[in-house]
Motif scaffolding. Structure first.
Motif, PDB file in Angstrom:
ATOM      1  N   ALA A  32       0.847  -1.200   0.000  1.00  0.00           N
ATOM      2  CA  ALA A  32       0.000   0.000   0.000  1.00  0.00           C
ATOM      3  C   ALA A  32       0.880   1.246   0.000  1.00  0.00           C
ATOM      4  CB  ALA A  32      -0.893  -0.004   1.240  1.00  0.00           C
ATOM      5  N   TYR A  83      -2.482  -3.830  10.215  1.00  0.00           N
ATOM      6  CA  TYR A  83      -3.060  -3.535   8.891  1.00  0.00           C
ATOM      7  C   TYR A  83      -3.708  -4.748   8.228  1.00  0.00           C
ATOM      8  CZ  TYR A  83       0.009   0.328   9.868  1.00  0.00           C
ATOM      9  OH  TYR A  83       0.641   1.363  10.487  1.00  0.00           O
ATOM     10  N   SER A  86      -7.635  -4.072   7.503  1.00  0.00           N
ATOM     11  CA  SER A  86      -7.900  -3.082   6.450  1.00  0.00           C
ATOM     12  C   SER A  86      -7.438  -3.605   5.086  1.00  0.00           C
ATOM     13  CB  SER A  86      -7.226  -1.747   6.781  1.00  0.00           C
ATOM     14  OG  SER A  86      -5.848  -1.942   6.971  1.00  0.00           O
ATOM     15  N   THR A  87      -6.318  -4.330   5.058  1.00  0.00           N
ATOM     16  CA  THR A  87      -5.824  -4.861   3.777  1.00  0.00           C
ATOM     17  C   THR A  87      -6.780  -5.930   3.246  1.00  0.00           C
ATOM     18  OG1 THR A  87      -3.564  -4.402   4.492  1.00  0.00           O
ATOM     19  CG2 THR A  87      -3.808  -5.892   2.627  1.00  0.00           C
ATOM     20  N   LYS A  89      -9.961  -6.237   3.904  1.00  0.00           N
ATOM     21  CA  LYS A  89     -11.210  -5.554   3.498  1.00  0.00           C
ATOM     22  C   LYS A  89     -11.054  -4.945   2.100  1.00  0.00           C
ATOM     23  CE  LYS A  89     -13.306  -3.176   7.016  1.00  0.00           C
ATOM     24  NZ  LYS A  89     -14.595  -3.728   7.409  1.00  0.00           N
ATOM     25  N   GLN A  90      -9.933  -4.260   1.894  1.00  0.00           N
ATOM     26  CA  GLN A  90      -9.673  -3.607   0.602  1.00  0.00           C
ATOM     27  C   GLN A  90      -9.563  -4.622  -0.526  1.00  0.00           C
ATOM     28  OE1 GLN A  90      -6.125  -1.255   1.839  1.00  0.00           O
ATOM     29  NE2 GLN A  90      -6.339  -0.463  -0.255  1.00  0.00           N
ATOM     30  N   GLU A 123     -13.283 -11.100   7.112  1.00  0.00           N
ATOM     31  CA  GLU A 123     -13.305 -10.127   6.004  1.00  0.00           C
ATOM     32  C   GLU A 123     -13.426 -10.794   4.643  1.00  0.00           C
ATOM     33  OE1 GLU A 123     -13.609  -6.968   6.358  1.00  0.00           O
ATOM     34  OE2 GLU A 123     -13.299  -6.905   8.527  1.00  0.00           O
TER      35      GLU A 123
END
Ligand SMILES: NC(=O)c1ccc[n+]([C@@H]2O[C@H](COP(=O)([O-])OP(=O)(O)OC[C@H]3O[C@@H](n4cnc5c(N)ncnc54)[C@H](O)[C@@H]3O)[C@@H](O)[C@H]2O)c1
Length: 337
Positions: A32, A83, A86-87, A89-90, A123
Motif C-alpha cells: 500500500a 493492517y 484493512s488490507t 477488506k480492501q 473479512e
C-alpha cells in the motif's frame, strides 16, 4: 510459470517473495506504501531492512491491489498485524471463491481478541485461510540460511499445497491442523520478547533470560490449552521455537524495544527509536484480556502490561515476579508423599 502474490512488502513479505521466486514462481509483491515499492523498484533490494538480498527478476512490484489478487495460486498476507483487517477488506472485491490465502503475520486484535486468521476469515469469507509461522527472521531467510516453519490449515490438502509451494532445501515446512496454537504462539512470543529485552537492558544475565523463556512458554501453554490448543504445537516451532529466537536475537524489534525500556526509555520513546511496528506492544493488552477471559494466570504478561501502560519500571516488575507467592513449577504434577 505458476503465479503467487504477497500483500505487504516489508522485511518478511520481501524475504518470502525471494524464497518463492527462487522456487520458480512468478511472484507479485504488493504494498500500500508507494515509497516502499519505489524503493524496491529503484534498488531491486530492501536496502535498509534486508541489505544485500537482491530481488530475482521473476518478482514484479506493484501498488495495484486488483492486479496482485488476480489469478494467483496462492496469496500471502504479509502486512504488519495492525493492517491485516484493512488490507483484507480492501482486497475483498478482488478475491475469488476458494482462493487460498496464507497469513504470515503475528498478532491479536485488541478490541475483538481475534487472531489474524480469524480476522481474514471474517473479512474474506469466500477464501480458505491458513497460517505460516515459526522461528524465521527475514534477515536470515533472505540469505538462504536454513530455517523451519509450520503451516496450519483446516484441511490437510490445503496445508500440503502451501507446504509444496514454500519448501526447498533451506526452507523446511511442516504442516499442522492446530491453527489456534500456531497463531497464539506467534503473537504472544512478541510480548515475552519485550520482557526479555527489558531484562537485557537492565543488565541481567543468561539465567534471567532462560527463566523468562521457560516461564513464558508455561504461560502461553496455559492460555493455549484453555483456548483449545495442543501442548505439542505450543512447545513446537511456532511456540517455543519462535520464543527462543525472538528472545535471544538482536534481529527482533520487540526485543530491541524492550531493551530500550529496560534502559529507562518510555514505551513511546522506545517505539520511536526502533522505527518499526513493535507488535508486542499491541499484543500485550490483548494477551492480558485473553488471560482474564479464560481465567488463566499470566504473571509475565501482567507485568509487561504494567511497565508498558501503567508506569511500573522494568526493575520493579522483575522484583514483583520474583517475589510472588511460592508455588510448584507445574501444580498439576502429583506428589508421591
Ligand atoms: N520480519 C520478520 O523477520 C518476520 C518473520 C516472521 C513473521 N513476521 C511477521 O510478518 C508481518 C510483517 O512483518 P515485517 O517484518 O515485514 O514488518 P514491516 O514492519 O517490515 O512491514 C510491514 C509492512 O506492512 C505494510 N504496511 C505498513 N503500513 C501499512 C498500511 N497503512 N496499510 C497497508 N499496509 C501497510 C507495508 O508493506 C510494510 O512494509 C508481521 O506481522 C511480523 O510479525 C515477520
Amino acid at each position: 510459470m505458476k503465479k503467487v502474490s504477497l500483500l505487504g512488502a516489508g522485511s518478511w513479505g520481501t524475504a518470502l517473495a525471494i524464497t518463492l521466486a527462487n522456487n520458480g514462481y512468478e511472484v507479485t509483491l504488493w504494498s500500500a506504501l508507494e515509497t516502499e515499492i519505489t524503493l524496491l523498484q529503484t534498488h531491486r533490494e530492501h536496502v535498509d531492512r534486508l541489505p544485500g538480498a537482491k530481488l530475482p527478476d521473476n518478482i514484479q512490484l506493484t501498488t495495484d491491489l486488483e492486479a496482485a489478487c488476480r489469478d494467483q495460486e496462492l496469496i500471502v498476507l504479509s502486512v504488519a498485524s495492525p493492517y491485516v483487517r484493512s488490507t483484507a477488506k480492501q482486497a475483498s472485491p478482488f478475491i475469488k471463491d476458494g482462493q487460498i490465502i496464507v497469513n504470515v503475520g503475528k498478532g491479536i486484535e485488541e478490541e475483538t481478541l481475534m487472531t489474524l486468521t480469524e480476522i481474514i476469515e471474517e473479512e474474506l469469507p469466500q477464501a480458505e485461510v491458513a497460517v505460516l509461522s515459526g522461528p524465521s527472521h527475514a534477515e536470515e531467510v533472505s540469505k538462504q540460511i536454513p530455517t523451519t516453519v509450520v503451516v496450519g490449515a483446516k484441511r490437510k490438502a490445503t496445508a500440503e499445497f502451501i507446504q509444496d509451494i514454500f519448501m526447498n532445501e533451506v526452507f523446511r515446512v511442516y504442516i499442522s491442523p492446530d491453527i489456534t496454537s500456531i497463531e497464539l504462539g506467534g503473537a504472544l512470543k512478541n510480548v515475552i520478547a519485550l520482557a526479555a529485552g527489558m531484562v537485557d537492558g537492565l543488565g541481567y544475565g543468561d539465567n534471567t533470560k532462560a527463566a523468562l523463556i521457560t516461564r513464558g512458554i508455561a504461560e502461553i501453554t496455559r492460555l493455549g490449552l484453555a483456548m483449545g490448543g495442543n501442548r505439542e504445537t505450543l512447545c513446537g516451532l511456532s511456540g517455543l521455537g519462535d520464543l527462543i529466537v525472538t528472545c535471544t536475537s538482536n534481529h527482533s524489534r520487540n526485543h530491541n524495544a524492550g531493551y530500550l525500556i529496560g534502559k529507562g526509555y518510555s514505551m513511546e520513546a522506545a517505539m520511536e527509536e526502533v522505527k518499526q511496528v513493535v507488535e508486542g506492544v499491541y499484543s500485550a493488552k490483548a494477551a492480558w484480556k485473553l488471560a482474564q477471559k479464560y481465567q488463566v494466570s499470566m504473571p509475565i504478561i501482567e507485568e509487561v502490561n504494567a511497565v508498558l501502560f501503567h508506569g511500573r519500571s522494568a526493575k520493579e516488575a522483575t522484583k514483583t515476579l520474583l517475589c510472588r507467592n511460592r508455588v510448584a513449577e507445574y501444580p498439576d504434577l502429583k506428589w508421591n508423599a
